[in-house]
Design a protein around this motif. Structure first.
Motif, PDB file in Angstrom:
ATOM      1  N   GLU A 434      53.498 -46.133 -33.437  1.00  9.97           N
ATOM      2  CA  GLU A 434      54.689 -45.834 -32.645  1.00  9.97           C
ATOM      3  C   GLU A 434      54.839 -44.319 -32.532  1.00  9.97           C
ATOM      4  O   GLU A 434      54.854 -43.620 -33.540  1.00  9.97           O
ATOM      5  CB  GLU A 434      55.942 -46.428 -33.297  1.00  9.97           C
ATOM      6  CG  GLU A 434      55.981 -47.950 -33.289  1.00  9.97           C
ATOM      7  CD  GLU A 434      57.289 -48.493 -33.845  1.00  9.97           C
ATOM      8  OE1 GLU A 434      58.199 -47.678 -34.077  1.00  9.97           O
ATOM      9  OE2 GLU A 434      57.389 -49.715 -34.032  1.00  9.97           O
ATOM     10  N   HIS A 436      57.364 -41.621 -30.819  1.00 12.22           N
ATOM     11  CA  HIS A 436      58.672 -41.486 -30.165  1.00 12.22           C
ATOM     12  C   HIS A 436      58.541 -40.587 -28.938  1.00 12.22           C
ATOM     13  O   HIS A 436      57.816 -39.580 -28.971  1.00 12.22           O
ATOM     14  CB  HIS A 436      59.681 -40.885 -31.151  1.00 12.22           C
ATOM     15  CG  HIS A 436      61.101 -41.081 -30.709  1.00 12.22           C
ATOM     16  ND1 HIS A 436      61.722 -40.217 -29.839  1.00 12.22           N
ATOM     17  CD2 HIS A 436      62.004 -42.054 -30.995  1.00 12.22           C
ATOM     18  CE1 HIS A 436      62.966 -40.633 -29.611  1.00 12.22           C
ATOM     19  NE2 HIS A 436      63.153 -41.752 -30.305  1.00 12.22           N
ATOM     20  N   TYR A 442      53.832 -36.966 -27.796  1.00 10.13           N
ATOM     21  CA  TYR A 442      54.008 -38.133 -26.938  1.00 10.13           C
ATOM     22  C   TYR A 442      53.322 -37.947 -25.586  1.00 10.13           C
ATOM     23  O   TYR A 442      52.541 -38.804 -25.151  1.00 10.13           O
ATOM     24  CB  TYR A 442      55.496 -38.422 -26.731  1.00 10.13           C
ATOM     25  CG  TYR A 442      55.759 -39.591 -25.811  1.00 10.13           C
ATOM     26  CD1 TYR A 442      55.641 -40.903 -26.265  1.00 10.13           C
ATOM     27  CD2 TYR A 442      56.112 -39.388 -24.480  1.00 10.13           C
ATOM     28  CE1 TYR A 442      55.867 -41.980 -25.420  1.00 10.13           C
ATOM     29  CE2 TYR A 442      56.340 -40.456 -23.624  1.00 10.13           C
ATOM     30  CZ  TYR A 442      56.224 -41.745 -24.103  1.00 10.13           C
ATOM     31  OH  TYR A 442      56.440 -42.806 -23.269  1.00 10.13           O
TER      32      TYR A 442
END
Length: 932
Positions: A434, A436, A442
Motif C-alpha cells: 500500500e 498512500h 506514489y
C-alpha cells in the motif's frame, strides 16, 4: 500558401525574442494563439516556452490561449494513433519470423559467411535491421528505395537488393497480422500531411536540426497553411538553408572567438573531476542564474551523484531507466530468473524489499536467508535455484526458494502467455503493498506501473499475432523494451536542470557550464556503420558528419556569443572516461584565430592529476578492536604461520574470526580445490600399497570416488567452470597415481596409510597447538609425514619454510627466534608446518619422522614427491623456539605493526583499508591488547 522567413535578433536572448514575436501576432489584451503551431527542437524547449509565455502574459495583465507547442516529429506521431501501426514487439517478431524463414544461401551478399542460426543471433540481427530501417526512415527512405539509389551509385548494389528482398518478406508478415510498418506509416503521413483546419500557421522556431521527414510533412502542409521559418543567427546572410539549418560550407571553418566571448576552458582528469568542479561552481547559485549542459550523456550519472552528495537539488530530464527501480526492477529480475535462474539472480531478487514484503520476511529473516545462501554457495558452489533447493536445509530459506520456484515454473510454462504470467506475478507480489497517494513515492510508483503495463500490453499483442514465437524471444523483446524505457519523476522546486547538448539553446541563464565537449560527442560523428558508410550517406542525402559539425559549430557560437557581455561560459573538458579510456578535446574548441591556437592547445592538453579521493576514504575516527575479547584456547599450525606473515591480519582472522566469503566466483578456490583432492585421496586410508599395485587400478578407484564426491557435494548440474575443474582434478589424480606407484617401486611397500590425521595434546610453552596432517605413511619402522600441494607449480619444502635473509629489511613484527643460523647462513622462518608436524608426532612415533611434499602440479612433469632430507634436530629446535616466541607475543597482545609487504591480491582484508591499515586503525590498541 507561401513560406516566410524571419531572422531573430542574435543579440537578444532566444526565449525572450520568440515570446515577444509570438505576442506581436496580436495586439489585443487577451491574446489567442491557439490557431498556431510552434515547432521547437526539444520537449524541454517547449516547456520553457510555455512557462515564458505565461509569465509574459502575467506581466501584461492580460490573458493568453497558447499556441500548440511541439517538436517537429510530433506532427507525425500525433497522426499515427489513427493507424494500426506495429509496436516494437511486433516489429521485432516480424523480423525474427523473416530470419527463421529464409534460406541464407540465397542471401550470400548479405551473409557471406553462414551465421550461427541461434536465437541470440536472430534477435541481434532483427534489432540491427530495425535500427537500419529507423535511420533510413528518418529521411523517408525504405530499404527498397535505398536499394535503387545504391544501385544507381554503384555502391554494394547486390547487398542492398537482398536487404530490399528481406524488407518485402517483413512487410508480408506484418500484412498477415493486419499491421503497418511504423516507418512506412510515418512516410505516408508526412507525404500527405495537412494541418487541422483551425490552424493558421506553422512556425518552425530556432530549430537547427529538424528531422528530414518532419520537414517533408511541413512542406506538404504548406499547400494550405502558412509556414514561417524563424532563424536565430547572425545578420550576415547565406549562413542557413531554407529550413534554418546551418550551411556546412559556412560553418565548418567559421572562427569561434572564445577569448572575446568570456569563455573559460578547463581541462580535467575524468568525469569525477568534472562532477566535483561543476558542483563547486553552482553550490551558491540559483537555478535560474546558471545553465548546466552535459554534452556527453555518460556524465549524467557521475554529476548526479556529486550533486546528491552535496545536497544540491537537481533534475535530469532524461529520466531514470525503468528497469532500475521499483516495479520495473522486479519485472526485469523476473525476466532474468526466467532466462537463467542463477544464484546471482536469486540473491538479487531476495535482496529486494518488495520481494521480502511479499514473502512476509522481516529484516532478521532476510539476513538469515541471504547468509544461508552465501554459506551454501561457499560450501557447494550452488549455481542456480534448483541446486540451492537441493542442498538447502534451512526452513526459512526453503520457503522463499519454493515460492520462487513456483513463480519460475509459471514463467517458463507455454500454456499461458508470458505477458499474462508476468502481469499476474507482479499483481501477486504487490497485492499487499500500500502506497498512500500523499507519499513522495506514489507518483513515481504509479508511472512505473502504468509504463510496465503498457509494455506488457505490447508484448501480449505480439504473442497473439505471432503465435510461433519462441518463448525466449517474447521474454527478450519485453526485457529489451523494459531496459530502453525511461520514467520521469516530478521536477523538484529550485532544482538545477541537467540538460543535453541540443537542449541548451532555449535557456537564457547568464552563466553556462558546458561539460563533455569532447571529440565524437561534440561534434557528434558516426564511423564504422556496417550498412551506411559516410560515402553512401552522402549519396542518399542522409545527415552526414559534416552537417553535424556545422550544426554543433552553430550551437556553440550561439550559446557563447550571447553571454559575452552579461554572462560567462565555463567549458569543462575531461581527458579520460570513467573507465580510463583517453578522450580528446573537440575540434570545435580549436576553431579560432591563428594567434589563439597555441594558448588553447596548452590549456586543453595541460597535464592533469587524478584526485585520489583520499578525503572520501578518510574516517572521522580510528578503528579499535572490541575490549576484553577471549584469547584463543588453542592455536593451529596455520594460525602460527599467519602470525609470522602479519600479526594484525592474524588478529582479524583468528581473534575476531573474520573470514572472507566469495559469493561471486563460479569455480573452486585454490583452498577448496585442495580440500576436494584431500577428500578424494582419503579413500587410501588404512590401505597397503605394494609392488603389485598398478596405476590403472589406483586411478580407476580414485576417479570413481572423485566423481561421486563431486556430485554429492556440488550436484549433478555443474557449471562450466566446475566441469573444467573436475577434469583438472582427474588429471592430477592420474599424476598422483603414476608418481605414487613409481615411488613404491623405488622405496618399497607402504605397510599402512593414515589420512587426515589430527593431533592434539601437543603443547608449546604450555599452550595447545593443533593441526591436521594430510597423510602418515608407515614403511616398517620409518614414519613419513606427507603434505599434499595442488598448486600449479611444485614447491620445495625447505624453500617453502625458510628464506635466506636479503638486503631488504625483514618485517618488523618478527621475534628474534624467527631467524635461524645454519651452515653459516641466516634464514627466516616463513612457515612452521612440517617441523611442527614432526615435533607433534615425536612421542607417538618414538623418534623423528621424515617429512615431504607431494606436489601435484599442472602436468605429470610438475608432479613429484619432494622430501626434506636435511631436516634435523637443529631445524626442529629452531622451529620450536620460533613457535614459542610467537605464542608469547600473542599472549602479550602484540598485534602491531602490520606487514606492509603483503600483496593486495593475497590480502583477504585489503578492501577494508583503501588508504592503508595505519591510516584507518588505532595502532596503540593493537600493540598491547588486553585479553579477558
Amino acid at each position: 500558401m507561401k513560406v516566410t522567413y524571419t531572422l531573430l535578433d542574435w543579440e537578444k536572448a532566444l526565449l525572450a525574442e520568440v515570446t515577444q514575436r509570438l505576442y506581436a501576432i496580436s495586439s489585443a489584451k487577451w491574446i489567442d494563439l491557439s490557431d498556431h503551431i510552434v515547432l521547437v527542437p526539444t520537449v524541454q524547449a517547449g516547456r520553457r516556452l510555455r512557462d515564458e509565455l505565461a509569465i509574459y502574459a502575467g506581466k501584461l495583465g492580460g490573458g493568453l490561449l497558447p499556441p500548440r507547442i511541439m517538436t517537429p516529429d510530433t506532427l507525425i506521431v500525433n497522426e499515427l494513433e489513427r493507424l494500426d501501426v506495429a509496436n516494437e514487439a511486433c516489429v521485432t517478431s516480424a523480423w525474427i519470423a523473416v530470419l527463421e524463414q529464409i534460406n541464407h544461401t540465397h542471401f550470400e551478399a548479405l551473409f557471406p559467411v553462414k551465421p550461427a542460426l541461434t536465437l541470440t543471433w536472430k534477435i541481434g540481427m532483427a534489432r540491427q535491421m530495425m535500427q537500419l530501417c529507423h535511420t533510413l526512415g528518418e529521411d523517408g527512405l525504405s530499404l527498397k528505395a535505398t536499394s535503387e539509389l545504391a544501385n544507381a551509385a554503384g555502391i554494394e548494389a547486390e547487398r542492398w537488393r537482398e536487404l530490399a528482398r528481406l524488407e518485402g518478406l517483413y512487410f508480408h508478415h506484418l500484412k498477415r497480422a493486419q499491421l503497418i510498418d511504423p516507418n512506412y506509416a510515418r512516410l505516408s503521413i508526412a507525404e500527405s500531411y495537412e494541418a487541422p483546419d483551425t490552424i493558421k500557421s506553422i512556425i518552425l522556431a530556432a530549430t537547427p536540426d529538424p528531422q528530414p521527414l518532419a520537414l517533408r510533412a511541413i512542406q506538404s502542409a504548406a499547400t494550405k497553411t502558412q509556414i514561417e521559418i524563424w532563424i536565430y543567427g547572425p545578420k550576415e546572410g547565406d549562413l542557413f538553408d531554407d529550413w534554418g539549418r546551418p550551411l556546412t560550407s559556412k560553418w565548418s571553418d567559421r572562427s569561434l572567438d572564445f577569448e572575446n566571448w568570456n569563455c573559460q576552458m578547463q581541462s580535467l582528469f575524468d568525469p569525477q573531476e568534472v562532477g566535483t568542479q561543476l558542483a563547486t561552481s553552482i553550490k551558491e547559485s540559483k537555478p535560474e542564474s546558471v545553465l548546466i549542459g552535459l554534452a556527453d550523456p555518460s556524465l549524467n550519472s557521475v554529476v548526479s551523484d556529486e550533486l546528491r552528495a552535496k545536497n544540491i537539488p537537481f533534475f535530469d530530464p532524461n529520466g531514470k531507466p525503468l528497469h532500475l527501480g521499483g516495479i520495473g526492477r522486479i519485472a526485469d529480475l523476473l525476466c532474468e530468473l526466467t532466462k537463467e535462474s542463477s544464484i546471482a539472480t536469486v540473491r538479487t531478487i531476495l535482496q529486494h524489499p518488495d520481494i521480502m514484503r511479499w514473502l512476509n520476511a522481516d529484516t532478521e529473516q532476510q539476513k538469515e536467508i541471504l547468509s544461508t545462501i552465501d554459506r551454501l554457495f561457499n560450501k557447494h558452489l550452488t549455481a542456480d535455484l534448483d541446486t540451492l533447493r537441493h542442498f538447502n536445509t534451512n526452513e526459512i530459506l526453503g520457503g522463499a526458494l519454493d515460492r520462487l520456484s513456483d513463480v519460475l515454473t509459471k514463467l517458463r510454462s507455454t500454456k499461458t502467455s508470458f505477458a499474462d504470467t508476468i502481469a499476474e506475478t507482479l499483481q501477486v507480489i504487490y497485492a499487499s503493498s500500500e502506497i498512500h497517494p500523499e507519499s513522495p513515492y506514489y507518483n513515481h510508483f504509479k508511472e512505473c506501473a502504468i509504463t510496465v503495463r503498457h509494455l506488457l500490453q505490447q508484448t501480449r499483442i505480439a504473442e497473439n499475432l505471432f503465435l510461433k514465437l519462441p518463448p525466449q524471444l517474447v521474454r527478450s523483446t519485453f526485457q529489451h523494451s523494459l531496459r530502453q524505457t525511461a520514467v520521469y519523476s516530478d521536477r523538484p522546486s529550485n532544482a538545477h536542470d541537467l540538460l543535453g547538448w541540443l537542449e541548451l539553446l532555449w535557456n537564457d541563464a547568464p552563466q553556462l557550464i558546458l561539460a563533455g565537449i569532447n571529440e565524437t560527442i561534440v561534434p557528434e560523428s558516426i564511423s564504422g556503420d556496417a550498412f551506411l558508410p559516410e560515402s553512401l550517406r552522402i549519396k542518399l542525402g542522409l545527415r552526414t558528419n559534416e552537417q553535424r559539425f556545422a550544426r554543433d559549430a552553430y550551437l556553440i557560437e550561439a550559446l557563447c556569443y550571447r553571454r559575452r557581455e552579461k554572462g560567462r561560459v565555463q567549458i569543462l573538458v575531461p581527458q579520460m572516461t570513467i573507465d580510463g579510456s583517453p578522450l580528446k578535446p573537440s575540434r570545435l574548441l580549436f576553431l579560432g584565430h591563428s594567434n589563439t591556437l597555441l594558448a588553447r592547445t596548452k590549456k586543453l592538453f595541460s597535464p592533469t592529476k587524478k584526485n585520489t579521493g583520499k578525503i572520501i576514504h578518510t574516517l572521522p575516527w580510528k578503528l579499535k578492536p572490541p575490549p576484553s575479547l577471549q584469547s584463543p584456547d588453542s592455536l593451529s599450525v596455520s594460525a602460527l604461520n599467519s602470525y609470522l606473515q602479519c600479526p594484525f591480519r592474524f588478529f582479524l582472522k583468528y581473534v575476531l574470526k573474520m573470514q572472507p566469503i566469495d559469493v561471486d566466483t563460479r569455480e573452486l578456490s585454490d583452498a577448496s580445490f585442495g580440500n576436494l583432492f584431500h577428500d578424494v585421496v582419503e579413500l587410501l586410508s588404512e590401505q597397503t600399497l605394494d609392488q603389485q599395485t598398478t596405476v590403472n587400478e589406483l586411478k580407476t578407484s580414485l576417479h570413481k570416488h572423485a566423481k561421486n564426491l563431486i556430485i554429492k557435494r556440488y550436484g549433478k548440474k555443474l557449471t562450466f567452470a566446475l566441469r573444467l575443474q573436475q577434469e583438472v582434478l582427474l588429471n592430477r589424480l592420474s599424476a598422483f597415481c603414476q608418481r605414487q606407484v613409481e615411488d613404491i617401486q623405488i622405496n618399497g611397500r607402504i605397510d599402512s596409510i593414515d589420512t587426515e590425521v589430527d593431533f592434539d595434546g601437543f603443547e608449546i610453552e604450555g599452550y595447545p597447538v593443533n593441526g591436521r596432517i594430510d597423510r602418515v605413511d608407515c614403511r616398517g619402522d620409518q614414519i613419513e609425514l606427507i603434505d599434499y600441494k595442488t598448486s600449479d607449480s611444485p614447491k620445495d619444502p625447505k624453500k617453502a619454510h625458510l628464506v635466506k635473509l636479503s638486503q631488504k629489511a625483514p618485517p618488523q613484527h618478527l621475534p628474534k627466534e624467527a631467524f635461524f643460523e645454519y651452515n653459516g647462513k641466516t634464514y627466516r622462518w616463513v612457515n612452521l608446518q612440517l617441523p611442527l608436524y614432526a615435533l607433534a608426532t615425536q612421542s607417538t612415533n618414538k623418534g623423528s619422522s621424515k617429512v615431504a611434499y607431494f606436489n601435484l602440479g599442472k602436468t605429470l612433469e610438475k608432479s613429484s614427491i619432494q622430501r626434506w632430507e636435511e631436516l634435523d634436530e637443529l631445524h626442529l629446535d629452531s622451529a620450536h623456539a620460533c613457535a614459542a616466541a610467537v605464542i608469547k607475543k600473542i599472549q602479550a597482545g602484540q598485534f602491531w605493526p602490520p606487514n606492509e609487504a603483503v600483496l593486495e591480491a593475497h590480502d583477504d582484508f585489503a578492501g577494508f583499508f583503501p588508504d592503508g591499515i595505519d591510516k584507518s586503525v588505532d595502532s596503540n590498541a593493537f600493540k598491547n591488547y588486553q585479553f579477558a
